[in-house]
Enzyme design. Sequence first.
Site, short mmCIF file in Angstrom:
data_model
loop_
_atom_site.label_atom_id
_atom_site.label_comp_id
_atom_site.label_asym_id
_atom_site.label_seq_id
_atom_site.Cartn_x
_atom_site.Cartn_y
_atom_site.Cartn_z
N CYS A 10 5.27 9.98 -0.69
CA CYS A 10 3.96 9.60 -0.16
C CYS A 10 2.87 10.59 -0.54
O CYS A 10 1.85 10.70 0.16
CB CYS A 10 4.03 9.41 1.36
SG CYS A 10 5.16 8.10 1.85
N GLY A 50 0.83 -1.19 0.00
CA GLY A 50 0.00 0.00 0.00
C GLY A 50 0.86 1.24 0.00
O GLY A 50 2.08 1.19 0.17
N THR A 55 7.86 6.21 -2.78
CA THR A 55 8.86 6.45 -1.75
C THR A 55 10.24 6.16 -2.33
O THR A 55 10.37 5.58 -3.41
CB THR A 55 8.62 5.59 -0.49
OG1 THR A 55 9.41 6.09 0.59
CG2 THR A 55 8.95 4.13 -0.73
N TYR A 56 11.24 6.61 -1.61
CA TYR A 56 12.64 6.40 -2.01
C TYR A 56 13.30 5.45 -1.03
O TYR A 56 13.05 5.51 0.18
CB TYR A 56 13.39 7.73 -2.01
CG TYR A 56 14.90 7.58 -2.06
CD1 TYR A 56 15.55 7.27 -3.25
CD2 TYR A 56 15.68 7.71 -0.91
CE1 TYR A 56 16.92 7.11 -3.30
CE2 TYR A 56 17.05 7.56 -0.95
CZ TYR A 56 17.67 7.25 -2.14
OH TYR A 56 19.04 7.08 -2.17
N HIS A 57 14.13 4.58 -1.54
CA HIS A 57 15.02 3.76 -0.71
C HIS A 57 16.44 3.92 -1.23
O HIS A 57 16.65 4.02 -2.45
CB HIS A 57 14.64 2.28 -0.75
CG HIS A 57 13.29 1.97 -0.18
ND1 HIS A 57 12.92 2.38 1.07
CD2 HIS A 57 12.25 1.29 -0.69
CE1 HIS A 57 11.69 1.96 1.32
NE2 HIS A 57 11.26 1.30 0.26
N GLY A 65 4.86 1.05 4.58
CA GLY A 65 3.97 0.52 3.56
C GLY A 65 3.88 -0.97 3.74
O GLY A 65 4.89 -1.64 3.94
#
Length: 223
Positions: A188, A87, A91-93, A159
């Site tokens: 987000c 969900g 986003t960033y990683h 998430g």
Amino acid sequence: MVSETLILDTPVKTRPECQLEWKISDRPVAYPDALAEMETRAAAVAEGSTGELVWLLEHPPIYTAGTSANDADLLDARFPVYRTGRGGQFTYHGPGQRVGYAMLDLKQRKPDVRAYVHDLEQWLIEALAEFNVKGERRQGRVGIWVQRGMREDKIAALGVRIKRWVTFHGVALNVDPDLDHFTGIVPCGVRAHGVTSLADLGIVATMADVDVALKKAFEKVFG
């Protein structure tokens, strides 16, 4: 808020309780590899053939899109973009961010989706408290936030997907990532606020320090 952070699939019968395992990856893990391993482990947990797992890791720089992602929020696809079943939105990683993937059996714990999301938030709040950082929830906004004078910045995201009452995906805590990497997306879907990290707040913490805090906080919240 809950509807933006998770996908819930059909539940199955209960199984005998198994011991929780912790796994820490010292090198960045490619996102497709992590996703495949999560799905395999979650299925095994649902079948009762293995125990629960909390996996702490980092990814190479990537953007991921949840099921609620708006393509207009991808501003600059400078890194690989992965569509995922969790969900949430974009986003960033990347390096310097501690990702915590939790494969937990909610049938054996507490089959309450809202309670699980609340507990994930509390896990992050308690871990931040170990560094004297006050992380807070915000109504209508996913993640954990830090008040900085007249502004609020996001320091952690979450998430989740839940399949057969087993969770996967999880949380991401900004330790010392390159914050400029977040400018390629609207994190987000929130345009009015910024992003921060422990380092940005002036806190020097190694990833090992953060792992200790996350494990301590997890045991406090989840038992």
